[in-house]
Design an enzyme around this catalytic site. Structure first.
Site, PDB file in Angstrom:
ATOM      1  N   ARG A 145       0.818  -1.217   0.000  1.00  0.00           N
ATOM      2  CA  ARG A 145       0.000   0.000   0.000  1.00  0.00           C
ATOM      3  C   ARG A 145       0.849   1.263   0.000  1.00  0.00           C
ATOM      4  NH1 ARG A 145      -5.581   0.309   1.780  1.00  0.00           N
ATOM      5  NH2 ARG A 145      -6.342  -1.788   1.567  1.00  0.00           N
ATOM      6  N   TYR A 204       2.442 -12.458  -2.548  1.00  0.00           N
ATOM      7  CA  TYR A 204       3.683 -11.681  -2.605  1.00  0.00           C
ATOM      8  C   TYR A 204       3.349 -10.264  -3.046  1.00  0.00           C
ATOM      9  CZ  TYR A 204       6.066 -16.166  -2.397  1.00  0.00           C
ATOM     10  OH  TYR A 204       6.512 -17.396  -2.011  1.00  0.00           O
ATOM     11  N   ASP A 227     -14.666   4.999   0.159  1.00  0.00           N
ATOM     12  CA  ASP A 227     -15.241   4.513   1.418  1.00  0.00           C
ATOM     13  C   ASP A 227     -16.167   5.542   2.061  1.00  0.00           C
ATOM     14  OD1 ASP A 227     -13.868   2.179   1.112  1.00  0.00           O
ATOM     15  OD2 ASP A 227     -12.744   2.300   2.997  1.00  0.00           O
TER      16      ASP A 227
END
Ligand SMILES: Cc1cc2nc3c(=O)[nH]c(=O)nc-3n(C[C@H](O)[C@H](O)[C@H](O)COP(=O)(O)OP(=O)(O)OC[C@H]3O[C@@H](n4cnc5c(N)ncnc54)[C@H](O)[C@@H]3O)c2cc1C
Length: 381
Positions: free
Chosen positions: A108, A214, A292
């Site tokens: 991220r 991964y 969101d």
């Protein structure tokens, strides 16, 4: 809207960063306000399917992401105890051709880094936590916790599941705790037996599941994320430190291949899983929501970030096409709500790619070229 429109974007997460980059590419004046003092390196990975990657291609970011992340060779679903393969979808040149972009897994923090690259200097204002928005008729006044104020013609709330901007439209309402927590770990793959796992595998148990993948093409960093029932969890404490032992206790009865990964896990954290019920009101006059802030969903389809990035592309196109906020936001809602609603439904069901799945409607979608719906078909005012 004309290019002189002053656009304030609140929240520099995946959606806000993408939106700011796309709007600036169109020539708009954008300021992006973020409450944090700086971005920290949160220990988590993210899956980006071909649909959001097409938006990142548009920003010229695909090569940077591919360099930092990994194009997994496949996504595999396995039965928790027998290890039987329930579904396998290959990712190769043919799939990239079919879906229009690669499927990527990335850290991220690396994604955040890459998303900041297109922004013009001075766009991003850290340490600006929005407190409220005052409607002044033709303009809006934003007030921040640091005492600063800013004027804008339109405001986009990309400020996540606890969105302050959402409150100005829909009132205050706590997110819904789903009764489940997500233990997560990021650690060097040198710690484990690399032969035990494929590039991206989801293990399906009766009441819990777990994903391993991964995050780099060198396959030197692995990410593990489970979801397991925790009815009495204290959500108020937010993210807490976990332990390998607890992680093992939760998934120790799973197949040996999976257990061999968790046995080596380090840096375990526990995240409460929250969402919100579907809501079809994403805008009000000069304010719109994205990501969101308007559709927080369970992470079981790995699609919340993907939807925020898709929102950013569609919203940019609507702002560029229509002359006024009402039409632009109406077209945005009319284009987005049905697709996102379906993704929310599947995320609650937790059925995505469990067995043979029609993925084309999701992966082949291109938010940069998809037809925009007529604003007149949006919900009545
Ligand atoms: C365990 C887990 C795993 C997930 N895995 C995936 C995955 O693999 N793929 C995927 O697509 N999605 C995944 N998601 C979902 C994804 O993380 C979210 O949907 C995505 O981050 C939403 O992006 P956003 O921009 O709307 O909000 P966020 O990324 O939450 O960003 C909101 C930003 O707003 C800032 N902010 C908040 N309040 C204010 C304020 N008042 N003033 C100023 N700034 C503010 C925050 O600091 C933050 O930077 C996962 C989620 C979870 C919980």
């Amino acid at each position: 809207m004309d290019l002189g429109t002053r656009i304030a974007v609140v929240g520099a997460g995946l959606g806000g960063l993408t939106l700011a980059g796309l709007l600036q590419e169109q020539g708009f004046t954008v300021t992006l306000y973020e409450q944090s003092d700086a971005f920290s390196r949160i220990g988590a990975g993210i899956i980006l399917s071909a649909n959001p990657v097409k938006v990142l291609q548009r920003l010229g970011l695909e090569a940077g992401l591919v360099a930092r992340g990994i194009k997994p060779d496949a996504y595999v679903s396995r039965q928790w105890d027998s290890g039987e393969t329930l579904y396998e979808i290959l990712f190769d040149e043919a799939s990239e051709e079919r879906y229009g972009a690669p499927y990527l897994n990335v850290h991220r923090a690396d994604l955040h880094d890459v998303l900041q690259q297109p922004l013009q200097p001075g766009t991003l204002r850290f340490a600006h936590q929005l407190e409220g928005i005052e409607d002044r008729g033709e303009t809006l006044l934003l007030r921040f916790a640091n005492g600063a104020t800013a004027e804008a013609d339109i405001v986009i709330g990309a400020d996540g599941i606890r969105s302050r901007v959402r409150e100005t439209i829909l009132g205050s309402e706590e997110p819904r705790y789903t009764g489940r927590i997500a233990p997560r770990a990021v650690f060097p793959s040198a710690q484990m037996d690399r032969l035990a796992i494929r590039d991206c595998t989801k293990w399906w148990g009766p009441d819990r599941h777990i994903l391993t993948y991964y995050m780099t093409k060198r396959r030197d960093e692995v990410y593990v994320m489970g979801a397991t029932p925790a009815p009495g969890w204290d959500v108020e404490q937010g993210v807490v430190e976990g332990s390998r032992d607890d992680f093992l206790e939760t998934f120790g009865h799973f197949h040996a291949d999976l257990v061999s990964v968790i046995e080596k896990a380090s840096n375990v954290t526990i995240w409460p899983i929250c969402d919100r019920p579907r809501n079809d009101r994403w805008s009000d006059r000069r304010i719109a929501l994205l990501g969101d802030a308007c559709h927080a969903m369970r992470p079981y389809m790995a699609a919340g970030g993907a939807m925020a990035i898709e929102d950013a592309a569609i919203l940019t196109r609507c702002i560029a096409r229509y002359g006024d906020p009402k039409s632009a936001f109406g077209a945005y809602e009319a284009t987005r709500i049905q697709r996102v609603g379906e993704v929310q439904r599947i995320s609650i069901e937790n059925s995505w790619m469990h067995g043979p799945t029609d993925v084309d409607w999701f992966f082949c979608y291109d938010p940069c070229t998809a037809e925009l719906a007529d604003p007149a078909t949006a919900r009545p005012a």
